[in-house]
Motif scaffolding. Structure first.
Motif, PDB file in Angstrom:
ATOM      1  N   GLU A 141      37.673  48.419 140.804  1.00 18.04           N
ATOM      2  CA  GLU A 141      38.944  48.872 140.240  1.00 18.04           C
ATOM      3  C   GLU A 141      39.814  49.386 141.390  1.00 18.04           C
ATOM      4  O   GLU A 141      39.442  50.333 142.088  1.00 18.04           O
ATOM      5  N   TYR A 142      40.953  48.770 141.598  1.00 20.37           N
ATOM      6  CA  TYR A 142      41.801  49.171 142.724  1.00 20.37           C
ATOM      7  C   TYR A 142      43.240  48.734 142.479  1.00 20.37           C
ATOM      8  O   TYR A 142      43.524  47.903 141.609  1.00 20.37           O
ATOM      9  N   GLN A 143      44.129  49.286 143.284  1.00 15.29           N
ATOM     10  CA  GLN A 143      45.536  48.879 143.280  1.00 15.29           C
ATOM     11  C   GLN A 143      46.078  49.027 144.696  1.00 15.29           C
ATOM     12  O   GLN A 143      46.016  50.105 145.283  1.00 15.29           O
ATOM     13  N   ILE A 144      46.551  47.939 145.240  1.00 15.38           N
ATOM     14  CA  ILE A 144      47.188  47.961 146.564  1.00 15.38           C
ATOM     15  C   ILE A 144      48.587  47.364 146.420  1.00 15.38           C
ATOM     16  O   ILE A 144      48.754  46.294 145.835  1.00 15.38           O
ATOM     17  N   LYS A 145      49.571  48.072 146.950  1.00 17.91           N
ATOM     18  CA  LYS A 145      50.950  47.583 146.908  1.00 17.91           C
ATOM     19  C   LYS A 145      51.624  47.787 148.257  1.00 17.91           C
ATOM     20  O   LYS A 145      51.418  48.816 148.916  1.00 17.91           O
ATOM     21  N   ALA A 146      52.429  46.804 148.659  1.00 17.09           N
ATOM     22  CA  ALA A 146      53.317  46.973 149.811  1.00 17.09           C
ATOM     23  C   ALA A 146      54.628  47.537 149.269  1.00 17.09           C
ATOM     24  O   ALA A 146      55.232  46.957 148.364  1.00 17.09           O
TER      25      ALA A 146
END
Length: 253
Positions: free
Chosen positions: A237-242
């Motif tokens: 479970e993760y969230q990566i955003k630029a």
């Protein structure tokens, strides 16, 4: 050759970032540098909003020279010929720095004695090096400090921690968010985020954070958040955003 990670000036030659977002003139780019430098130089050399606007119309050497002159306690100056300096009580360390700066191109020595010399001596020691005016600051550090200041203001109800290479936001009711900062000109179709992404993946794998932002200066193309998906994290479970971070507040009156 100067590393392109550094911006600043060497005498009358200026090294400024290329045009981006609304920083489309040398005047605005100078104002950007003067404003961002406040976060690094802090109390040593602070340019007010009025000074940023006014001094961006001249080159950076003149801007910092103006600041030095403004802080110089000329009412406490005694000028004498170099070969005939009388006994005079000095603030020794500060005086050496200031005199070296003032006497570069004069035939007379200027001797200063004042207990409040340290502020101007500090500025001179920062930007008067090897007998000439110059100052360079890592642009990644400038951007990091800008983002850190904005986040502290925006999340005053949370704990904001400067981790050096990143920024962490935590609270009792919030698991935590980690933000990596880097001054890069992001191309949306082919973003150069490899190094920051690798750090983000390591952090998620360690179980430290599951929500990570990669912050970069906003430009004309990079105006919206870009979700980043990583194959090796598909079972986590993760969230990566630029995230595009606007610097426009610097040039708003």
């Amino acid at each position: 050759m100067l590393n392109n990670n550094f911006i600043g000036f060497d005498e009358n030659k200026e090294y400024l970032p290329k045009d981006f977002d609304e920083f489309n003139s040398i005047i605005r780019l100078r104002q950007l540098f003067l404003s961002l430098s406040n976060n690094i130089l802090k109390s040593t050399c602070h340019f007010t909003k009025h000074e940023q606007i006014k001094l961006s119309k001249v080159n950076l050497k003149e801007a910092f020279s103006h600041k030095i002159k403004e802080l110089m306690p000329f009412s406490f100056i005694k000028t004498t010929k170099k070969k005939n300096i009388n006994n005079f009580k000095l603030c020794v360390n500060s005086t050496k720095i200031i005199n070296n700066y003032l006497n570069k191109n004069t035939k007379h020595s200027i001797v200063i004695s004042n207990k409040n010399l340290l502020p101007v001596a500090k500025i001179i020691s920062l930007c008067f090096i090897n007998n000439k005016m110059q100052l360079f600051i890592d642009k990644h550090l400038l951007f990091h400090e800008f983002v850190l200041k904005k986040i502290k203001k925006l999340h005053s109800d949370k704990i904001v921690i400067d981790l050096g290479d990143s920024i962490c936001i935590k609270s009792q009711d919030f698991v935590g968010l980690k933000i990596y900062t880097s001054w890069k000109d992001i191309e949306v179709k082919k973003p150069n985020i490899k190094d920051e992404l690798e750090d983000a993946i390591k952090s998620i794998k360690k179980g430290e954070y599951y929500q990570i932002y990669l912050a970069y200066p906003k430009n004309n193309e990079f105006t919206k958040q870009i979700p980043v998906f990583v194959d090796e994290l598909k079972n986590k479970e993760y969230q990566i955003k630029a995230i595009p971070y606007s610097l426009r507040s610097i040039i708003k009156n």
